[in-house]
Scaffold this motif. Structure first.
Motif: not given
Length: 240
Positions: A171-181, A223-226, A189-198
């Motif tokens: 949990l400490a590594q996740i900075a934001e979740l966009n739930i617009a869609d 380095p991971v993009d997503y 993540t805090s390092g800017g990596v995207k995790i697409k959760l559907g």
């Protein structure tokens, strides 16, 4: 004769009543406040704060309190999810064990920001966004809500349940979740990596996959993009 018997009866009754009164006074007297208070399970609340919520002081007269009442007082505080209060003999201690209610997400509302706990209850509210130590949910704004309210929006509750299933290190590594869609929820993540959760329809699976991925992330050479968990198997894309 009958008069003497009646007098003796009255005398014994008065004596018994006096004895009961003295016992009650002694049991409730500060002179018997010999029991110490032990607190366990607390993480952010200290012992003094817990005693203040319960309305007791150390040392305590363990005979003059109701453990059920203390438990109710503690559990009426939104910061405490569960409390257990016991008298311990023969060491005359009062044992308080609590499980705190922790916020797992911050969300903007019509007047500022609120923190939401594991069970979708709002436990903090403030006007300005402070230093965020928990994930920030973006892409939506709650209407007028107050501390103690239960959030019922399906997308928000699903996201909160996802975050609640992660261990503290993950949990400490996740900075934001966009739930617009709601069909394409994305965590950052805090390092800017995207995790697409559907749409988080496979909640338990995505909790496990997120935990494994973030555990392995620091050990990856590129380095991971997503990473995309919305397919049957995770899809990983590296940065060029």
């Amino acid at each position: 004769m009958k008069k003497n018997i009646f007098k003796r009866y009255i005398g014994k009754s008065i004596l018994l009543l006096l004895c009961i009164t003295v016992i009650i006074i002694l049991l409730r007297s500060p002179l018997l406040a010999v029991g110490h208070i032990s607190v366990s399970g607390n993480e952010t609340l200290n012992k003094d704060e817990i005693c203040s919520i319960a309305g007791i002081k150390d040392p305590v007269n363990i005979f003059a309190i109701s453990t059920d009442n203390l438990q109710n007082r503690l559990e009426n505080d939104l910061r405490i999810e569960k409390a257990t209060v016991r008298r311990n003999f023969p060491n005359t201690a009062l044992s308080i064990e609590i499980r705190e209610r922790h916020p797992v997400a911050t969300l903007q509302c019509s007047y500022g920001y609120v923190d939401i706990a594991q069970n979708d209850i709002i436990i903090h509210a403030y006007k300005n966004l402070h230093t965020v130590k928990i994930p920030l949910l973006t892409g939506t704004v709650l209407p007028d809500v107050y501390i103690g309210d239960i959030v019922t929006d399906e997308t928000i509750t699903k996201t909160v349940h996802y975050l609640s299933g992660l261990d503290n290190d993950t949990l400490a590594q996740i900075a934001e979740l966009n739930i617009a869609d709601p069909q394409n929820i994305i965590a950052y993540t805090s390092g800017g990596v995207k995790i697409k959760l559907g749409d988080l329809s496979l909640l338990e699976q995505e909790i496990k996959e997120t935990t494994v991925f973030l555990h392995d992330l620091n050990g990856m050479n590129r380095p991971v993009d997503y990473v995309d968990f919305s397919y049957g198997a995770p899809v990983l894309k590296f940065k060029p």
